[in-house]
Design an enzyme around this catalytic site. Structure first.
Site, PDB file in Angstrom:
ATOM      1  N   LYS A   1      16.664 -18.747  33.674  1.00 29.11           N
ATOM      2  CA  LYS A   1      16.478 -18.081  32.381  1.00 29.11           C
ATOM      3  C   LYS A   1      15.689 -16.791  32.594  1.00 29.11           C
ATOM      4  O   LYS A   1      14.633 -16.803  33.249  1.00 29.11           O
ATOM      5  CB  LYS A   1      15.698 -19.033  31.471  1.00 29.11           C
ATOM      6  CG  LYS A   1      15.966 -18.881  29.999  1.00 29.11           C
ATOM      7  CD  LYS A   1      15.244 -20.022  29.283  1.00 29.11           C
ATOM      8  CE  LYS A   1      15.410 -19.989  27.801  1.00 29.11           C
ATOM      9  NZ  LYS A   1      14.499 -20.931  27.149  1.00 29.11           N
ATOM     10  N   LEU A   2      16.223 -15.707  32.067  1.00 31.52           N
ATOM     11  CA  LEU A   2      15.585 -14.394  32.243  1.00 31.52           C
ATOM     12  C   LEU A   2      15.383 -13.741  30.882  1.00 31.52           C
ATOM     13  O   LEU A   2      16.246 -13.862  30.007  1.00 31.52           O
ATOM     14  CB  LEU A   2      16.492 -13.467  33.062  1.00 31.52           C
ATOM     15  CG  LEU A   2      16.878 -13.879  34.478  1.00 31.52           C
ATOM     16  CD1 LEU A   2      17.930 -12.915  35.021  1.00 31.52           C
ATOM     17  CD2 LEU A   2      15.657 -13.869  35.387  1.00 31.52           C
TER      18      LEU A   2
END
Ligand code: G3P
Length: 223
Positions: A92-93
């Site tokens: 997740k960014l």
């Protein structure tokens, strides 16, 4: 629409997974911090990775684990370490310039990325162009500032369909069961919600009353 838990709590994941309707889990630094806050000792990477591995084993589906680095090179490095924990890990960014760069590099290397903190259709478009496998618009936080989280989701779902982009939409920041219904009707691929909302999805007073009456009537005649 698939149903995910938005939590880092293993007991919650275990309980909902046993229902047979859980397709995955999303976590974020706030949720992980909640699990380890007040324990005295600092959270080590070894402990965190063991925790994420355990979540993957219980959830038996995609598990989003968020990087805490803010610069693209460091995000890629952290993302690769996270992805190596378990085949179910999705990195997740945050949807920032650095996040986009890292998304492109990680997705090119075959790592699945979930771009988070999405608050506009253009952010979702950029994330999709950078190779994200998932985009996470935050419905509840948009509603919190008196904008329309449902309208944001509607635009993103439509944009992805019209443009035929290979990205799944995760309706995130779900606050109540109505958000889940709304996300499903608007065509989200996934809704990720806290444990309390998952439990609320099932509950209805008329179900409890109806079951009680069935059992009382049955008691009167049962063989
Ligand atoms: O995991 C991201 C998102 O679901 C967070 O929700 O309730 O903190 O706005 P919330």
């Amino acid at each position: 629409m698939e149903l995910y838990l938005d939590t880092a709590n293993l007991e919650e994941i275990r309980e909902i997974a046993a229902w047979g309707v859980l397709s995955g889990v999303t976590t974020n630094p706030t949720l992980v911090a909640k699990e380890y806050a007040g324990r005295g000792a600092k959270l080590t990477e070894e402990v965190l990775f063991a925790h994420l591995r355990a979540i993957c084993e219980v959830a038996k589906g995609p598990v989003s684990a968020e990087v805490t680095a803010l610069e693209a090179g460091a995000m890629v490095e952290e993302g690769l370490r996270l992805a190596a924990i378990h085949p179910h890990i999705v990195v997740k960014l945050p949807t920032t310039e650095e996040g986009l760069k890292a998304c492109k590099r990680l997705s090119t290397q075959g790592v699945k990325v979930n771009m988070t903190l999405i608050f506009s259709a253009n952010q979702a478009l950029l994330a999709a162009r950078a190779g994200a496998a998932y985009v996470s618009p935050f419905l509840g936080r948009v509603d919190d500032i008196s904008w329309d989280g449902g309208e944001l989701l509607r635009e993103i779902v439509e944009l992805i369909q019209v443009q035929n982009l290979p990205v799944k939409v995760i309706a995130a920041s779900i606050r109540h069961p109505r958000h889940v219904t709304e996300a499903a009707l608007l065509g989200a691929d996934i809704a990720t919600m806290p444990y309390t909302v998952f439990k609320q999805l099932l509950k209805h007073p008329l179900t409890d009353i109806g079951l009680r009456r069935f059992m009382e009537d049955w008691e009167k005649v049962k063989p």
